[in-house]
Design an enzyme around this catalytic site. Structure first.
Site: not given
Length: 636
Positions: A16, A63-67, A91, A376
């Site tokens: 986002c 917004r990038l929708s993840i949840i 997040e 990592g």
């Protein structure tokens, strides 16, 4: 008081972006400026967009929708009483546990989002809500009753947050600098000392940026600004290096449990998920933990080069086959110029970590199959994985055991040689004659003082007279004054190189493809645990990342555990004599304005030395090329 709130649903394309301002910055600025700020960072969040504007503040979100992929998750988002509104990027990995605890106290929720949990925590605890959050985040929260703006950035600096401060309560903020440049009538001037910082470090250390009056909010800090007052910046978290009494075996067990939990938390998403895999210890350990948790083959991706000195793809393939992953590989062989031309657009200020090139491509490759990728990042900084730490410890032995007159003589005899061995001796003796903090500064920078002084343009050299870029290294190194040399180096990198180079690179190159990258090693509990361990559990004469290698020896083969670290290195020396030669000549020597920043005659000298193979200047030339391309993009 007037207010309006709008959310638009866009076609789903590919985490986002946030932006906003207090209207004191420009009283006439309204929704048009707000929308422009949001749209210029739309690549960070192409799924939905929204704005909030009242008489005091404007907030924008992409917004990038993840949840919670529903429209209920769109932002700006209001508290239940609609007296607080937030825009949030990131997040919160423990949001479900926090939500459950709040529900037990009678708090109600309308969505499945972590955003709403932050609002509820702020209503209950105020600024102390930050101590409850485990995740990567940057957010801005407007409290209508207090007439107060609250900005915060996560402990490690995984998510970016920039702000413009024009004095008093004149403030604007954004996930990327380019959004701040959308304000009409604001004259953003280059900070000459930031150019010097950049040429030394290849990035611009926090809290500075390339522009005067634009700053980075440092990791682990928050900013509070009430209407009519000046902003107050506070540090809410710092890593504490205080050794605990623990056996190596017990430490291995605790480390494994921590990493297993942090990896599992970062695998929660309502979208496809995968991993970056280089074949190094850190990324291989994360893939091993993912494979142990996942019911499906883990999707992995890697980058390869034709030059075997830089190619890690065979090691990545070995790990992929070991854990039966769904593996993809991309070789960086073509369209090099096309990629390089794009870099300044995403970084907004000069940035010269050349591993941005493979990171760009591995992000593009991953995005073809997933929306979230685990990586990592952070293992080297917490567990002493860099070769420079081992070199510095050896230099410290020399510093403490070789008489200074002998060091002085060897340093003088080795000066001016182009052969690698005398040059290494000159560097070793120079560092050994320096105080440890100054020596680490030399190790962490890419240009000596005489070269810097020569390569700056005459007026920039005058503007930087008396300025010492070492201050960024020294103030962190000296903050942990009672620790040993290894610990002080690790702390300094956690505060500088990690957030201002590594995490910037990963954020911008992944966001260029609307890909979210999560890093289990950057869980603050892992970092705090690593900080509690004796330094010889991490690095000593017997090796680097000792505890990490021992912890994962039951899962990973010796060919991976004991291989020499490469990182995302690229063949710069070769590129500047071949693939990028003509492109670089045009960028450096036919630029109408580069002379404002650099002495072109001195640049020409470095170029000729490199082309004649007298000295390999690939790393410095890359920084000069990136500076020129940034100037062409933002200072036409």
């Amino acid at each position: 008081m007037s207010a309006n709130f709008a959310v638009s649903k866009w076609e789903k394309l590919k985490m986002c972006g946030i932006a906003g301002f207090l209207r004191t910055v420009s009283p006439s600025s309204g929704k048009e400026v707000l929308e422009r700020m949001g749209n210029v960072i739309r690549h960070r969040g192409p799924d939905a967009g929204g704005e909030y504007l009242d008489d005091f503040v404007g907030l924008a979100h992409r917004r990038l929708s993840i949840i919670d992929l529903s429209a209920q998750g769109n932002q700006p988002m209001f508290s239940l009483d609609r007296r607080k509104v937030i825009v949030f990027n990131g997040e919160i990995y423990n949001f479900q546990e926090l939500k459950n605890d709040l529900q037990k106290e009678g708090v109600q929720f309308n969505t499945r989002t972590d955003t709403e949990v932050i609002l509820a925590l702020y209503e209950k605890y105020g600024a102390d809500c930050l101590s409850y959050l485990n995740g990567m985040f940057a957010f801005a929260l407007w409290d209508m009753d207090k007439k107060q703006l609250f900005l915060a950035r996560d402990r490690i600096g995984k998510k970016p947050l920039y702000f413009y401060h024009g004095g008093d309560d004149r403030l604007a903020f954004a996930s990327e600098i380019k959004a701040l440049l959308q304000f009409p009538g604001l004259d953003f001037k280059i900070d000459p000392t930031s150019v010097a910082d950049y040429l030394k470090y290849h990035y611009i250390p926090s809290p500075k940026t390339i522009y005067q009056q634009i700053y980075k909010l440092s990791p682990g800090h928050c900013l509070t600004l009430s209407i009519g007052q000046k902003p107050v910046i506070s540090e809410y978290w710092d890593v504490c290096f205080k050794e605990s009494q623990i056996s190596l075996a017990d430490a291995q067990e605790q480390l494994y449990e921590l990493l297993q939990h942090s990896t599992a938390q970062r695998m929660i998403a309502d979208v496809p998920l995968g991993a970056f895999l280089s074949g190094g210890v850190d990324s291989s350990a994360i893939v091993a933990l993912m494979a142990k948790t996942s019911s499906q083959p883990v999707k992995t991706c890697t980058i390869g080069f034709d030059d075997k000195k830089f190619d890690e793809s065979p090691f990545a393939l070995e790990v992929a086959e070991l854990f039966a992953t769904d593996h993809k590989e991309y070789r960086v062989t073509t369209q090099l110029e096309d990629t390089i031309k794009l870099l300044p657009k995403y970084f907004d200020e000069p940035f010269a970590d050349s591993s941005a090139v493979p990171t760009f491509h591995v992000s593009r490759l991953a995005r073809q199959a997933v929306t979230v990728a685990l990586a990592g990042d952070g293992g080297d900084e917490s567990f002493g994985g860099y070769q420079k730490y081992a070199v510095e410890l050896k230099e410290d032995i020399v510093r403490n055991n070789v008489p200074r007159p002998l060091l002085t003589m060897l340093h003088g005899l080795s000066k001016g040689w182009s052969h690698p061995l005398p040059r290494k001796l000159h560097s070793l003796t120079g560092s050994a004659m320096s105080e440890p903090a100054r020596a680490f500064y030399r190790t962490n920078t890419y240009m000596d003082d005489s070269t810097l002084n020569g390569i700056l343009s005459e007026h920039l050299r005058s503007d930087c007279r008396g300025y010492d870029p070492a201050e960024h290294t020294l103030r962190h190194y000296q903050k942990v004054a009672t620790a040993d040399h290894a610990t002080r180096m690790i702390y300094t990198d956690l505060k500088t190189y990690l957030p201002d180079d590594i995490l910037v690179k990963v954020d911008r190159m992944s966001m260029a493809h609307s890909l979210e990258v999560r890093a289990p090693f950057l869980d603050y509990r892992v970092i705090e645990f690593a900080a509690s361990l004796p330094s010889h559990f991490k690095i000593s004469n017997s090796g680097k990342k000792i505890i990490l290698r021992k912890t994962f020896s039951q899962f990973l083969p010796q060919s991976i555990l004991n291989r020499r670290k490469q990182g995302f290195s690229v063949p710069l020396d070769h590129w500047f004599r071949n693939d990028l030669k003509s492109y670089t000549e045009k960028s450096l020597f036919h630029s109408p304005s580069l002379g404002d920043l650099l002495s072109i005659d001195d640049v020409q000298k470095l170029w000729q030395e490199h082309q004649s193979r007298k000295v390999d200047h690939g790393t410095i030339l890359w920084s000069l090329l990136m500076l020129s391309l940034w100037q062409q993009e933002y200072c036409p």
